[in-house]
Write a protein that holds these residues in place. Structure first.
Motif, mmCIF file in Angstrom:
data_model
loop_
_atom_site.group_PDB
_atom_site.id
_atom_site.type_symbol
_atom_site.label_atom_id
_atom_site.label_comp_id
_atom_site.label_asym_id
_atom_site.label_seq_id
_atom_site.Cartn_x
_atom_site.Cartn_y
_atom_site.Cartn_z
ATOM 1 N N GLY A 134 0.812 -1.232 0.000
ATOM 2 C CA GLY A 134 0.000 0.000 0.000
ATOM 3 C C GLY A 134 0.833 1.264 0.000
ATOM 4 N N CYS A 135 2.043 1.194 -0.461
ATOM 5 C CA CYS A 135 2.993 2.315 -0.626
ATOM 6 C C CYS A 135 4.134 2.213 0.376
ATOM 7 C CB CYS A 135 2.323 3.681 -0.487
ATOM 8 S SG CYS A 135 3.449 5.053 -0.853
ATOM 9 N N CYS A 136 5.300 1.869 -0.146
ATOM 10 C CA CYS A 136 6.529 1.865 0.667
ATOM 11 C C CYS A 136 7.430 2.973 0.138
ATOM 12 C CB CYS A 136 7.191 0.492 0.591
ATOM 13 S SG CYS A 136 7.731 0.062 -1.076
ATOM 14 N N TYR A 186 7.984 1.842 -4.010
ATOM 15 C CA TYR A 186 6.919 1.607 -5.007
ATOM 16 C C TYR A 186 5.544 1.961 -4.429
ATOM 17 C CZ TYR A 186 10.737 -1.234 -6.798
ATOM 18 O OH TYR A 186 11.975 -1.655 -7.210
ATOM 19 N N HIS A 187 4.618 2.286 -5.337
ATOM 20 C CA HIS A 187 3.227 2.534 -4.930
ATOM 21 C C HIS A 187 2.294 1.933 -5.991
ATOM 22 C CE1 HIS A 187 -0.175 4.084 -3.004
ATOM 23 N NE2 HIS A 187 0.012 5.380 -3.096
ATOM 24 N N PRO A 188 2.268 0.601 -6.067
ATOM 25 C CA PRO A 188 1.578 -0.042 -7.194
ATOM 26 C C PRO A 188 0.070 0.152 -7.225
ATOM 27 C CG PRO A 188 2.325 -1.685 -5.579
ATOM 28 C CD PRO A 188 2.940 -0.385 -5.188
ATOM 29 N N HIS A 208 12.152 11.871 -8.373
ATOM 30 C CA HIS A 208 11.967 10.470 -8.793
ATOM 31 C C HIS A 208 11.742 9.638 -7.516
ATOM 32 C CE1 HIS A 208 13.116 7.124 -11.743
ATOM 33 N NE2 HIS A 208 12.609 6.568 -10.671
ATOM 34 N N ASN A 209 10.510 9.135 -7.361
ATOM 35 C CA ASN A 209 10.152 8.506 -6.082
ATOM 36 C C ASN A 209 9.393 7.193 -6.306
ATOM 37 O OD1 ASN A 209 7.630 9.309 -6.938
ATOM 38 N ND2 ASN A 209 7.289 10.807 -5.310
ATOM 39 N N ASN A 210 8.694 6.756 -5.269
ATOM 40 C CA ASN A 210 7.938 5.508 -5.317
ATOM 41 C C ASN A 210 6.869 5.513 -6.423
ATOM 42 O OD1 ASN A 210 6.493 7.489 -3.898
ATOM 43 N ND2 ASN A 210 6.438 6.339 -1.968
ATOM 44 N N VAL A 211 6.164 6.627 -6.561
ATOM 45 C CA VAL A 211 5.114 6.731 -7.579
ATOM 46 C C VAL A 211 5.740 6.685 -8.976
ATOM 47 C CG1 VAL A 211 3.416 8.342 -8.553
ATOM 48 C CG2 VAL A 211 3.454 7.909 -6.093
ATOM 49 N N CYS A 212 6.832 7.392 -9.146
ATOM 50 C CA CYS A 212 7.528 7.408 -10.443
ATOM 51 C C CYS A 212 7.988 5.987 -10.808
ATOM 52 C CB CYS A 212 8.703 8.388 -10.355
ATOM 53 S SG CYS A 212 9.625 8.536 -11.887
ATOM 54 N N THR A 272 2.600 14.820 -11.491
ATOM 55 C CA THR A 272 3.571 15.211 -10.479
ATOM 56 C C THR A 272 3.203 14.635 -9.118
ATOM 57 O OG1 THR A 272 4.905 17.053 -9.624
ATOM 58 C CG2 THR A 272 2.518 17.421 -9.779
ATOM 59 N N ASP A 273 4.117 14.743 -8.184
ATOM 60 C CA ASP A 273 3.896 14.232 -6.825
ATOM 61 C C ASP A 273 4.720 15.079 -5.857
ATOM 62 O OD1 ASP A 273 3.166 12.653 -4.650
ATOM 63 O OD2 ASP A 273 4.548 11.016 -5.125
ATOM 64 N N THR A 274 4.475 14.872 -4.593
ATOM 65 C CA THR A 274 5.139 15.646 -3.540
ATOM 66 C C THR A 274 6.675 15.603 -3.647
ATOM 67 O OG1 THR A 274 5.342 15.884 -1.147
ATOM 68 C CG2 THR A 274 5.033 13.657 -1.949
ATOM 69 N N TRP A 275 7.308 16.691 -3.250
ATOM 70 C CA TRP A 275 8.777 16.726 -3.245
ATOM 71 C C TRP A 275 9.343 16.039 -1.999
ATOM 72 C CZ3 TRP A 275 8.605 22.667 -4.553
ATOM 73 C CH2 TRP A 275 8.268 22.810 -5.900
ATOM 74 N N VAL A 276 8.487 15.813 -1.011
ATOM 75 C CA VAL A 276 8.934 15.173 0.241
ATOM 76 C C VAL A 276 7.926 14.085 0.596
ATOM 77 C CG1 VAL A 276 9.371 15.536 2.708
ATOM 78 C CG2 VAL A 276 10.002 17.317 1.068
ATOM 79 N N ASP A 277 8.370 12.845 0.723
ATOM 80 C CA ASP A 277 7.434 11.763 1.053
ATOM 81 C C ASP A 277 6.859 11.950 2.454
ATOM 82 O OD1 ASP A 277 7.638 10.587 -1.386
ATOM 83 O OD2 ASP A 277 8.814 8.861 -0.730
ATOM 84 N N MET A 278 5.675 11.388 2.629
ATOM 85 C CA MET A 278 4.865 11.684 3.830
ATOM 86 C C MET A 278 5.597 11.435 5.153
ATOM 87 S SD MET A 278 2.174 8.535 3.584
ATOM 88 C CE MET A 278 2.043 8.342 1.825
ATOM 89 N N GLU A 279 6.427 10.397 5.185
ATOM 90 C CA GLU A 279 7.050 10.058 6.477
ATOM 91 C C GLU A 279 8.084 11.092 6.924
ATOM 92 O OE1 GLU A 279 7.165 8.274 3.659
ATOM 93 O OE2 GLU A 279 8.929 6.971 3.543
ATOM 94 N N HIS A 320 -2.024 13.858 -10.332
ATOM 95 C CA HIS A 320 -1.289 13.915 -9.050
ATOM 96 C C HIS A 320 -1.929 12.845 -8.182
ATOM 97 C CE1 HIS A 320 0.435 15.193 -5.304
ATOM 98 N NE2 HIS A 320 0.863 16.352 -5.744
ATOM 99 N N CYS A 321 -1.115 12.027 -7.527
ATOM 100 C CA CYS A 321 -1.698 10.936 -6.733
ATOM 101 C C CYS A 321 -2.386 11.471 -5.479
ATOM 102 C CB CYS A 321 -0.623 9.933 -6.360
ATOM 103 S SG CYS A 321 0.755 10.658 -5.454
ATOM 104 N N LEU A 322 -2.058 12.693 -5.083
ATOM 105 C CA LEU A 322 -2.561 13.322 -3.851
ATOM 106 C C LEU A 322 -2.060 12.539 -2.628
ATOM 107 C CD1 LEU A 322 -6.248 14.237 -4.861
ATOM 108 C CD2 LEU A 322 -4.192 15.652 -5.084
ATOM 109 N N PRO A 323 -1.829 13.139 -1.495
ATOM 110 C CA PRO A 323 -2.122 14.532 -1.170
ATOM 111 C C PRO A 323 -1.173 15.514 -1.864
ATOM 112 C CG PRO A 323 -0.966 13.472 0.658
ATOM 113 C CD PRO A 323 -1.246 12.406 -0.354
ATOM 114 N N ALA A 324 -1.742 16.654 -2.308
ATOM 115 C CA ALA A 324 -0.955 17.680 -2.988
ATOM 116 C C ALA A 324 -0.515 18.746 -1.990
ATOM 117 C CB ALA A 324 -1.798 18.316 -4.083
HETATM 118 N N1 NVA Z 1 5.414 9.867 -2.869
HETATM 119 C C1 NVA Z 1 4.359 10.059 -1.924
HETATM 120 C C2 NVA Z 1 3.150 9.315 -2.403
HETATM 121 C C3 NVA Z 1 1.990 9.436 -1.539
HETATM 122 C C4 NVA Z 1 0.766 8.779 -2.013
HETATM 123 C C5 NVA Z 1 4.777 9.575 -0.565
HETATM 124 O O1 NVA Z 1 5.360 8.502 -0.469
HETATM 125 O O2 NVA Z 1 4.495 10.271 0.400
#
Ligand code: NVA
Ligand code: CP
Length: 307
Positions: free
Chosen positions: A119-121, A124-126, A154-158, A216-223, A260-264
């Motif tokens: 569910g997103c590591c 990857y975010h498949p 370039h992140n998990n979503v990419c 596009t996606d966030t420049w900083v991952d949520m954690e 955008h996968c959100l959250p934006a």
């Molecule tokens: N790259 C983002 C995706 C969130 C759905 C993150 O990992 O926070």
């Protein structure tokens, strides 16, 4: 049986889930008993709105039962990770896990007796990308040959866009001046580039001009968002990435759809007015997470021999 990254899924498997998602959206009643008697555990180390809700609601709409396990209030915090996964997998039929480290998703899959859905590591975010492909199919009537530019870090979503995109014949241009260290997957990138379907570019405006879709996606991952130790790096990224913001100025004269996968984070990777623009399809993407998740549950159960 698991969904770890989409890298080991075939084109047919990906497109089947996309097709099934669209069918489930159109004819929800047809699927209302698909998961009757089945249970889903959602094990989350990180925050979530879309993935958690799509999982919980999706499972209940399919006639099954779902429950949320906030990592911090389980005994995962005090004992062996694989022991606890083994225990959890004895109670349920599917585990949707949002874990910090990709290595832990693999370790979970090693010992789980039921399918593990990533569910997103950090790598990857498949599940996001399955819903995104569905959204592209709905909006453009095709996936193969669609030209998509990913701009940002370039992140998990990419990575998951690349992994799925090269299987289904999407042409992906990556405009990413930096890679999240945990997301570096050189083998994936090299394989995608070899297919001729994936390339890197430094010129965002040129890439947008040639694109059907800009993502596009966030420049900083949520954690890392509220982590004081990441504050300096966050400020560095804001400075580095400002020229790569998606906004009305860079999109002027272009008809590309905006994803955008959100959250934006308004005013950072994307401007608020572009989120509200008719070219923006991000709320379709987020709604489609529900149908994507339902189709995915059906797929992992089918592969597990239960359908
Ligand atoms: N790259 C983002 C995706 C969130 C759905 C993150 O990992 O926070
Ligand atoms: N896009 C996505 O995965 O959103 P959440 O982090 O809210 O689940």
């Amino acid at each position: 049986m698991h969904l770890i990254s989409l890298k080991d899924w075939t084109r047919e498997e990906i497109l089947d889930v996309v097709e099934r998602s669209i069918e489930i959206k159109r004819f929800p009643n047809k699927f209302e008993n698909l998961m009757r008697g089945r249970s889903l555990a959602l094990l989350f180390q990180k925050t979530s709105t879309r993935t958690r809700c799509a999982g919980e609601v999706g499972m209940s709409q399919l006639g099954g039962h779902a429950f949320f396990l906030d990592w911090g209030v389980t005994n995962f915090v005090l004992t062996d990770f694989q022991d606890e996964i083994r225990v959890l997998s004895a109670y349920v039929d599917v585990i949707l896990a949002r874990l910090l480290k990709h290595a832990d998703v693999i370790r979970a899959a090693e010992v789980s007796s039921v399918p593990i859905i990533n569910g997103c590591c950090d790598r990857y975010h498949p599940t996001q990308i399955l819903a995104d492909l569905m959204t592209i199919q709905e909006k453009l009537g095709r996936i193969e040959g669609v030209k998509l530019t990913y701009v940002g870090i370039h992140n998990n979503v990419c990575n998951s866009l690349i992994a799925a995109g090269m299987k289904v014949g999407m042409e992906i241009t990556i405009v990413a001046p930096m890679t999240n260290p945990a997301a570096a997957d050189e083998a994936l990138l090299a394989e995608a580039c070899r297919t001729g379907l994936c390339r890197s570019s430094e010129c965002l405006s040129e890439a947008i001009a040639e694109s059907d879709v800009v993502y596009t996606d966030t420049w900083v991952d949520m954690e890392f968002f509220g982590n004081p130790e990441f504050e300096d790096e966050k400020q560095r990224r804001i400075e580095l990435m400002q020229p790569y913001q998606l906004n009305n100025a860079i999109m002027e004269g272009h008809n590309a759809l905006v994803m955008h996968c959100l959250p934006a984070h308004r005013g950072y990777e994307i401007s608020g007015n572009l989120i509200a623009d008719p070219r923006s399809i991000m709320f379709d993407q987020s709604e489609n997470r529900l149908y994507g998740m339902k189709a995915l549950f059906a797929e992992v159960m089918r592969r597990n021999g239960a359908e």
